[in-house]
Design an enzyme around this catalytic site. Structure first.
Site, PDB file in Angstrom:
ATOM      1  N   TYR A  81      58.802 -53.513   7.331  1.00 26.51           N
ATOM      2  CA  TYR A  81      57.974 -52.463   7.928  1.00 26.51           C
ATOM      3  C   TYR A  81      58.767 -51.166   8.051  1.00 26.51           C
ATOM      4  O   TYR A  81      58.306 -50.099   7.679  1.00 26.51           O
ATOM      5  CB  TYR A  81      57.496 -52.933   9.306  1.00 26.51           C
ATOM      6  CG  TYR A  81      56.369 -52.108   9.882  1.00 26.51           C
ATOM      7  CD1 TYR A  81      55.051 -52.372   9.518  1.00 26.51           C
ATOM      8  CD2 TYR A  81      56.623 -51.089  10.790  1.00 26.51           C
ATOM      9  CE1 TYR A  81      54.021 -51.630  10.052  1.00 26.51           C
ATOM     10  CE2 TYR A  81      55.592 -50.341  11.322  1.00 26.51           C
ATOM     11  CZ  TYR A  81      54.286 -50.614  10.950  1.00 26.51           C
ATOM     12  OH  TYR A  81      53.264 -49.879  11.481  1.00 26.51           O
ATOM     13  N   PHE A 133      38.555 -29.967  -6.787  1.00 25.16           N
ATOM     14  CA  PHE A 133      38.344 -31.345  -7.191  1.00 25.16           C
ATOM     15  C   PHE A 133      37.447 -31.973  -6.127  1.00 25.16           C
ATOM     16  O   PHE A 133      37.486 -31.558  -4.968  1.00 25.16           O
ATOM     17  CB  PHE A 133      39.678 -32.103  -7.331  1.00 25.16           C
ATOM     18  CG  PHE A 133      39.475 -33.510  -7.832  1.00 25.16           C
ATOM     19  CD1 PHE A 133      39.057 -33.725  -9.135  1.00 25.16           C
ATOM     20  CD2 PHE A 133      39.637 -34.601  -7.001  1.00 25.16           C
ATOM     21  CE1 PHE A 133      38.816 -35.016  -9.597  1.00 25.16           C
ATOM     22  CE2 PHE A 133      39.397 -35.888  -7.459  1.00 25.16           C
ATOM     23  CZ  PHE A 133      38.989 -36.093  -8.758  1.00 25.16           C
ATOM     24  N   THR A 134      36.634 -32.954  -6.503  1.00 28.16           N
ATOM     25  CA  THR A 134      35.615 -33.492  -5.595  1.00 28.16           C
ATOM     26  C   THR A 134      36.181 -33.885  -4.225  1.00 28.16           C
ATOM     27  O   THR A 134      35.695 -33.424  -3.188  1.00 28.16           O
ATOM     28  CB  THR A 134      34.933 -34.730  -6.217  1.00 28.16           C
ATOM     29  OG1 THR A 134      35.960 -35.604  -6.687  1.00 28.16           O
ATOM     30  CG2 THR A 134      34.029 -34.351  -7.373  1.00 28.16           C
ATOM     31  N   ASP A 223      48.668 -29.543  -6.448  1.00 29.48           N
ATOM     32  CA  ASP A 223      48.123 -30.875  -6.702  1.00 29.48           C
ATOM     33  C   ASP A 223      48.674 -31.312  -8.057  1.00 29.48           C
ATOM     34  O   ASP A 223      48.249 -30.817  -9.098  1.00 29.48           O
ATOM     35  CB  ASP A 223      46.585 -30.827  -6.718  1.00 29.48           C
ATOM     36  CG  ASP A 223      45.966 -32.197  -6.987  1.00 29.48           C
ATOM     37  OD1 ASP A 223      46.702 -33.120  -7.394  1.00 29.48           O
ATOM     38  OD2 ASP A 223      44.738 -32.341  -6.790  1.00 29.48           O
ATOM     39  N   LYS A 266      47.313 -41.613 -11.022  1.00 27.39           N
ATOM     40  CA  LYS A 266      47.459 -40.866 -12.275  1.00 27.39           C
ATOM     41  C   LYS A 266      48.932 -40.623 -12.574  1.00 27.39           C
ATOM     42  O   LYS A 266      49.464 -41.135 -13.529  1.00 27.39           O
ATOM     43  CB  LYS A 266      46.706 -39.535 -12.197  1.00 27.39           C
ATOM     44  CG  LYS A 266      45.202 -39.712 -12.218  1.00 27.39           C
ATOM     45  CD  LYS A 266      44.582 -39.297 -10.915  1.00 27.39           C
ATOM     46  CE  LYS A 266      43.094 -39.579 -10.884  1.00 27.39           C
ATOM     47  NZ  LYS A 266      42.360 -38.534 -10.182  1.00 27.39           N
ATOM     48  N   ARG A 389      29.767 -35.482 -15.818  1.00 28.17           N
ATOM     49  CA  ARG A 389      30.356 -34.386 -15.053  1.00 28.17           C
ATOM     50  C   ARG A 389      29.432 -33.188 -15.239  1.00 28.17           C
ATOM     51  O   ARG A 389      29.693 -32.277 -15.995  1.00 28.17           O
ATOM     52  CB  ARG A 389      31.776 -34.065 -15.546  1.00 28.17           C
ATOM     53  CG  ARG A 389      32.770 -35.179 -15.288  1.00 28.17           C
ATOM     54  CD  ARG A 389      33.502 -35.042 -13.961  1.00 28.17           C
ATOM     55  NE  ARG A 389      32.902 -35.738 -12.837  1.00 28.17           N
ATOM     56  CZ  ARG A 389      33.564 -36.114 -11.762  1.00 28.17           C
ATOM     57  NH1 ARG A 389      34.849 -35.919 -11.642  1.00 28.17           N
ATOM     58  NH2 ARG A 389      32.963 -36.692 -10.769  1.00 28.17           N
ATOM     59  N   PHE A 455      26.161 -39.315  -7.381  1.00 24.57           N
ATOM     60  CA  PHE A 455      26.634 -39.743  -8.703  1.00 24.57           C
ATOM     61  C   PHE A 455      27.266 -41.130  -8.655  1.00 24.57           C
ATOM     62  O   PHE A 455      27.285 -41.840  -9.657  1.00 24.57           O
ATOM     63  CB  PHE A 455      27.606 -38.715  -9.310  1.00 24.57           C
ATOM     64  CG  PHE A 455      28.880 -38.521  -8.529  1.00 24.57           C
ATOM     65  CD1 PHE A 455      28.922 -37.659  -7.444  1.00 24.57           C
ATOM     66  CD2 PHE A 455      30.044 -39.191  -8.893  1.00 24.57           C
ATOM     67  CE1 PHE A 455      30.093 -37.477  -6.727  1.00 24.57           C
ATOM     68  CE2 PHE A 455      31.231 -39.008  -8.185  1.00 24.57           C
ATOM     69  CZ  PHE A 455      31.250 -38.146  -7.087  1.00 24.57           C
TER      70      PHE A 455
HETATM   71  C1  LIG Z   1      42.183 -38.130  -8.849  1.00 23.25           C
HETATM   72  C2  LIG Z   1      42.547 -36.850  -8.297  1.00 23.25           C
HETATM   73  C3  LIG Z   1      42.688 -36.669  -6.919  1.00 23.25           C
HETATM   74  C4  LIG Z   1      42.410 -37.774  -5.921  1.00 23.25           C
HETATM   75  O1  LIG Z   1      43.246 -38.862  -6.087  1.00 23.25           O
HETATM   76  P1  LIG Z   1      42.778 -40.356  -5.701  1.00 23.25           P
HETATM   77  O2  LIG Z   1      44.030 -41.154  -5.851  1.00 23.25           O
HETATM   78  O3  LIG Z   1      41.702 -40.755  -6.637  1.00 23.25           O
HETATM   79  O4  LIG Z   1      42.306 -40.321  -4.297  1.00 23.25           O
HETATM   80  C5  LIG Z   1      43.053 -35.423  -6.479  1.00 23.25           C
HETATM   81  N1  LIG Z   1      43.261 -34.408  -7.327  1.00 23.25           N
HETATM   82  C6  LIG Z   1      43.123 -34.538  -8.653  1.00 23.25           C
HETATM   83  C7  LIG Z   1      43.367 -33.389  -9.558  1.00 23.25           C
HETATM   84  C8  LIG Z   1      42.763 -35.761  -9.190  1.00 23.25           C
HETATM   85  O5  LIG Z   1      42.605 -35.885 -10.521  1.00 23.25           O
END
Ligand SMILES: *Cc1c(COP(=O)(O)O)cnc(C)c1O
Length: 482
Positions: A81, A133-134, A223, A266, A389, A455
């Site tokens: 932990y 981004f969403t 980001d 990613k 999209r 979506f």
């Molecule tokens: C996927 C993504 C996120 C969010 O990441 P998650 O791990 O899916 O929560 C944020 N910014 C960008 C540019 C992304 O492609």
């Protein structure tokens, strides 16, 4: 991918510099079955089952292939932990690869965004960025702050061939700061700009924006979720960086930012999220949210084995032979489709291939969701799952009217190190077939429409029997082929 040349000039293809040692069986259902499955899934590709899909190109998130070294590292996970060696190894990887000394763990990218928004955003604030981004936008607006997009005009032109369509419009940014400085919580720079087609942002633009932030006392936040692809494009498209190593580029970029965060679904070929900064004060401000929302500071909701995989995966994001695979496969597919006349977003970016559905169906009413219709058609035609999209991904205005998306795209994501070139060729082939038969494809309408995130969960039906006609055409063209 390598720079190996093939003997015949007309047959140059990207060559993999890795081999596949774990495989997963795929199934390609007959087209009549695919039609049935698409309708059971409400013509929403999110609602399809993976077992019914041949090419899963929904997303690049958490579906990238791990290397042998990542898998080996997972065995040495230190599951304690507090004071975990795994945490120390991840910290060291972030220091080596990005040149950043401090980090906070979170369970994925949106969790980083939640912490950033909670820490810095209050009602009436504004967060300027090249493009939203969403999940980013959802966290910021949830707290009563607002997102303002300042991407250069070229970024919204599907036919612009600019190599860096994710760039900020610098004059607009300067003016915006002048008029709104007091309200800005932070400025966000999105690498590999996701929602405009995985288009990169140039190093020159990012450094200039970061400097403008410094001059104005604004916190700069990068980001870096899609930085892997963006790094490849900086090295191959930006002359000043041609001879710099990926590590030098990474260090120079991260050093210019106050905060760098990423989704390790990613970046790093694994699963998780990290907020990184050299500024101890900024980290301290965000720190309390980690145990509150995520988990203790040594893991932040991540599974320790995933953290080991990220630590190794981060080093692999500096390896051009790995990071070129996605962009080169995408470029290969786009070249082929473009030569055939299929409307695609150009130039080739990262993340995936984006088909321009509004050009497939110029006469389809916007409220019949051209990008959603193309998504359904591609699954029926080839067992290929892409992601809409376009307008379905938007939310209705408060008064119930549709908010039409600026671009109607079908994204066919190319998960990193996952597919072979013949599979990419198959997808291109089925896209060409749908293009040639686009006159058969009709629109969709909602039968079940959730008010938020429609979506993900919404269900639609075809406006007429166009899908049966598409199946009949397929049978006449392909005989009893799958
Ligand atoms: C996927 C993504 C996120 C969010 O990441 P998650 O791990 O899916 O929560 C944020 N910014 C960008 C540019 C992304 O492609």
């Amino acid at each position: 991918m390598s720079t190996v040349k093939f003997y015949k000039e007309e047959h140059q293809v990207p060559l993999e510099m890795h081999k596949v040692r774990i495989v997963q069986k795929l199934f390609l259902l007959p087209i009549e079955e695919r039609l049935k499955k698409m309708n059971e899934a409400g013509n929403n590709t999110f609602l399809l089952q993976n077992k019914d899909i041949y090419m899963d190109m929904l997303t690049d998130s958490g579906v990238n292939a791990m290397s042998d070294n990542q898998q080996a590292a997972m065995f040495q996970a230190d599951d304690s932990y507090a004071g975990s060696e795994t945490c120390n190894r991840l910290k060291k990887a972030i220091q080596d690869v990005m040149g950043i000394s401090g980090f906070l763990p979170a369970h994925q990218g949106r969790a980083c965004e939640n912490i950033l928004a909670e820490t810095f955003c209050k009602p009436g604030d504004v967060v300027p960025m090249n493009f939203h981004f969403t999940t980013t936008k959802a966290h910021i607006t949830r707290l009563g702050a607002e997102v303002v997009e300042l991407v250069a005009q070229k970024g919204l032109q599907a036919d612009s061939m600019d190599p860096f369509k994710g760039d900020f419009d610098i004059p607009r940014l300067k003016q915006f700061i002048q008029e709104n400085k007091e309200r800005i919580s932070f400025l966000r720079i999105e690498t590999g700009t996701n929602l405009i087609g995985g288009q990169p942002i140039s190093m020159a633009n990012m450094l200039e924006v970061a400097q403008i932030c410094k001059d104005n006392g604004i916190i700069s936040v990068m980001d870096a979720s899609l930085l892997q692809d963006n790094l490849y494009f900086i090295k191959t498209r930006e002359a000043a960086y041609k001879d710099k190593s990926t590590k030098e580029i990474m260090h120079e970029l991260c050093a210019a930012m106050d905060i760098t965060y990423f989704s390790a679904r990613k970046l790093g070929f694994a699963r998780g999220g990290c907020i990184c900064s050299n500024n101890a004060d900024l980290l301290l401000k965000m720190k309390e949210y980690v145990p509150l929302f995520e988990g203790f500071l040594t893991y932040g909701g991540m599974e320790v084995r995933s953290m080991e995989a990220i630590a190794v995966g981060l080093y692999e994001t500096l390896d051009m032979e790995y990071i070129s695979q996605g962009p080169l496969f995408i470029e290969h597919m786009i070249k082929e489709l473009d030569a055939y006349g299929v409307p695609v977003v150009k130039p080739a970016g990262g993340l995936g291939v984006h088909l321009d559905a509004s050009k497939f169906f110029p006469d389809m009413p916007h409220n019949q969701y051209p990008a959603g219709a193309l998504a359904a058609a591609m699954y029926i035609a080839g067992g290929i799952r892409g992601m809409e999209r376009g307008t379905i991904s938007e939310q209705r205005e408060p008064d119930g009217t549709e908010r039409y998306a600026e671009l109607e795209l079908l994204r066919l994501a190319v998960p990193r190190r996952v597919f072979t070139l013949s599979q990419i060729e198959y997808v291109a082939d089925r896209v060409k077939w749908v293009w040639d038969n686009r006159h058969l494809v009709g629109g969709l309408r909602f039968v079940e429409e959730p008010s938020v995130l429609r979506f993900f969960f919404g269900r639609l039906e075809p406006v007429n029997d166009w899908q049966e006609k598409l199946v009949a055409q397929f049978r006449s063209d392909f005989g009893d082929s799958l």
